[in-house]
Design an enzyme around this catalytic site. Structure first.
Site, PDB file in Angstrom:
ATOM      1  N   HIS A 129       0.843  -1.200   0.000  1.00  0.00           N
ATOM      2  CA  HIS A 129       0.000   0.000   0.000  1.00  0.00           C
ATOM      3  C   HIS A 129       0.878   1.250   0.000  1.00  0.00           C
ATOM      4  CE1 HIS A 129       0.765  -0.800   4.270  1.00  0.00           C
ATOM      5  NE2 HIS A 129       0.411   0.440   4.563  1.00  0.00           N
ATOM      6  N   HIS A 131       1.423   3.895   2.008  1.00  0.00           N
ATOM      7  CA  HIS A 131       2.048   4.567   3.151  1.00  0.00           C
ATOM      8  C   HIS A 131       3.570   4.483   3.045  1.00  0.00           C
ATOM      9  CE1 HIS A 131      -1.847   4.079   5.725  1.00  0.00           C
ATOM     10  NE2 HIS A 131      -1.914   5.084   4.870  1.00  0.00           N
ATOM     11  N   ASP A 133       5.999   4.159   5.067  1.00  0.00           N
ATOM     12  CA  ASP A 133       6.773   3.137   5.777  1.00  0.00           C
ATOM     13  C   ASP A 133       6.695   1.777   5.096  1.00  0.00           C
ATOM     14  OD1 ASP A 133       4.060   3.021   6.597  1.00  0.00           O
ATOM     15  OD2 ASP A 133       4.592   1.883   8.389  1.00  0.00           O
ATOM     16  N   HIS A 134       6.061   1.734   3.925  1.00  0.00           N
ATOM     17  CA  HIS A 134       6.031   0.518   3.113  1.00  0.00           C
ATOM     18  C   HIS A 134       6.513   0.775   1.680  1.00  0.00           C
ATOM     19  CE1 HIS A 134       3.711  -1.928   6.054  1.00  0.00           C
ATOM     20  NE2 HIS A 134       3.364  -0.712   6.455  1.00  0.00           N
ATOM     21  N   HIS A 196      -7.572  -0.361   5.308  1.00  0.00           N
ATOM     22  CA  HIS A 196      -6.474   0.453   5.834  1.00  0.00           C
ATOM     23  C   HIS A 196      -6.168   1.578   4.846  1.00  0.00           C
ATOM     24  CE1 HIS A 196      -2.968   1.286   8.281  1.00  0.00           C
ATOM     25  NE2 HIS A 196      -2.190   1.230   7.207  1.00  0.00           N
ATOM     26  N   ASP A 228      -0.468  -4.057   6.115  1.00  0.00           N
ATOM     27  CA  ASP A 228      -1.170  -3.557   7.303  1.00  0.00           C
ATOM     28  C   ASP A 228      -2.636  -3.980   7.328  1.00  0.00           C
ATOM     29  OD1 ASP A 228       1.197  -2.410   7.938  1.00  0.00           O
ATOM     30  OD2 ASP A 228       0.527  -0.326   7.834  1.00  0.00           O
ATOM     31  N   HIS A 267       4.004  -5.361  10.406  1.00  0.00           N
ATOM     32  CA  HIS A 267       4.462  -4.742  11.654  1.00  0.00           C
ATOM     33  C   HIS A 267       4.527  -5.778  12.773  1.00  0.00           C
ATOM     34  CE1 HIS A 267       4.307  -0.375  10.665  1.00  0.00           C
ATOM     35  NE2 HIS A 267       3.353  -0.744   9.819  1.00  0.00           N
TER      36      HIS A 267
END
Length: 384
Positions: A129, A131, A133-134, A196, A228, A267
């Site tokens: 996705h 975001h 942090d990915h 998400h 996520d 995570h």
């Protein structure tokens, strides 16, 4: 003159401090919530630079991990980065090539791959996705690769002509629900699970035919990289979705994941998720055992991955909200907490009526009730 200057200077600093305190208080009281700030950064290039800056202080892996080897010899190498993120390297020794998954920290991923094989070639990147942090590593990684190397993501999160995607995410292969992706000997199926984010994907890897181990057990056929969408004992926040989306997501999981599927989440939230779940289902023995295991692994800084879908069905509360269990402690405790929660009051009418047997006969409101309880459970976790 100096006394006047000193008085004015002290007065200025005092007023500045008072002004700062007032502004801070106003921001806390009337300003954006943590979720609003996160979403603003997640949908802006500023978030890319904020995430990259934050990685400078996180050079030590947050936990120890182990490599999983499939029946075909493919190696699934977890890559812990940031405070609690997981990405993955799918390394094929037969071709000395690798596919990276959610490679947000390009430096850590490159070092991890080189420690396995200094000559390995990156043949593809999968992104669950949008975001940062990915996805933040895609830009750096693609700069050093052949421009034709495919970078996969959903057409929703990474539109072909999207400005942010073009300059930062760098996804050049937009995929749809249930689309099969083949990169060398690696085959995955993209499963669209909006909640998400609107375009979140789970990548289902075919690990080859099941085979008997020496102890009589069988190797799993599939591995799911859930980003996520689903964690050990939990799920991601509904940033761009709703409880209705989560209800559909659960149905999608049941339709597409065999119970023996090995789960690799994005995570390490196991301990917190399972502790929260225990508050609502303390009599669940499988949950109790899973929590104790998570606590022990957290204390030894050992990754609590992978999980099994069959096990998640035993203790992940988001997979256990069912009308058939409306008299069980999980359903009952969530409803009792929800009806007194400030932001959930008045939003549980269908659930209360169904639970109390007011609706009967041919009327089937199980879907609406399950949706309400799922939403309530997520809200209670958000405020946990």
């Amino acid at each position: 003159m100096n006394e006047i200057h000193e008085f004015l200077t002290l007065g200025f600093w005092k007023m500045w401090k008072i002004g700062l305190a007032v502004a801070t208080a106003a921001l806390i009281r009337f300003g954006p919530t943590r979720e609003q700030v996160f979403m603003a950064l997640a949908n802006s290039p500023i978030g890319y630079y904020v995430f990259r800056y934050g990685l400078k202080d996180k050079t030590t892996p947050h936990c120890r991990t182990e490599t999983t080897t499939t029946a075909t010899g493919l190696e699934i190498i977890p890559v812990p980065y940031g405070s609690d993120n997981y990405g993955y390297i799918l390394y094929d020794p037969s071709t000395d090539s690798a596919v990276l998954l959610d490679a947000a920290d390009a430096t850590t991923f490159t070092a991890k791959l080189r420690s396995r094989s200094s000559s390995a070639k990156i043949t593809g990147i999968l992104t669950t996705h949008h975001h940062w942090d990915h996805s933040a590593g895609n830009l750096t990684l693609t700069k050093g690769l052949n421009p034709s190397v495919p970078v996969y993501g959903s057409y929703i999160d990474f539109p072909v002509n999207g400005f942010i995607n073009y300059f930062w995410h760098r996804v050049n292969k937009q995929v749809d629900h249930l689309e099969t992706i083949r990169i060398g000997n690696i085959q995955v199926k993209a499963i669209l699970v909006p909640c998400h984010t609107r375009g979140s994907l789970i990548y289902l890897l075919d690990m080859g035919p099941e085979k008997k181990n020496g102890d009589g057990s069988e190797t799993a056929r599939y591995a799911a990289f859930t980003g996520d969408a689903l964690f050990v004992g939990g799920c991601g926040r509904f940033f761009e979705g709703s409880s209705k989306d989560m209800y559909k997501l659960v149905q999608t999981l049941h339709s597409n994941l065999p119970k023996g599927t090995v789960l690799f989440p994005g995570h390490e939230y196991s301990k917190t998720n399972l502790k929260f779940a225990l508050d609502y289902e303390p009599g669940n023995e499988a949950l109790q055992a899973a929590y104790q295991d998570a606590v022990a692994k957290a204390e030894s800084r050992t990754a609590n991955i992978p999980s099994l879908f069959a096990n998640e069905l035993l203790y992940n509360p988001y997979l256990r909200i069912q009308m058939s269990k409306k008299n069980g402690e999980l359903w009952q405790k969530v409803v009792r907490k929800a009806v007194s929660h400030p932001s959930l009051k008045g939003k549980m009418e269908v659930t209360l009526n169904v639970s109390n047997g007011i609706f009967g006969g041919a009327t089937d409101l199980s879907k609406d009730a399950e949706t309400e309880v799922l939403g309530a459970l997520r809200k209670l976790k958000d405020d946990y």
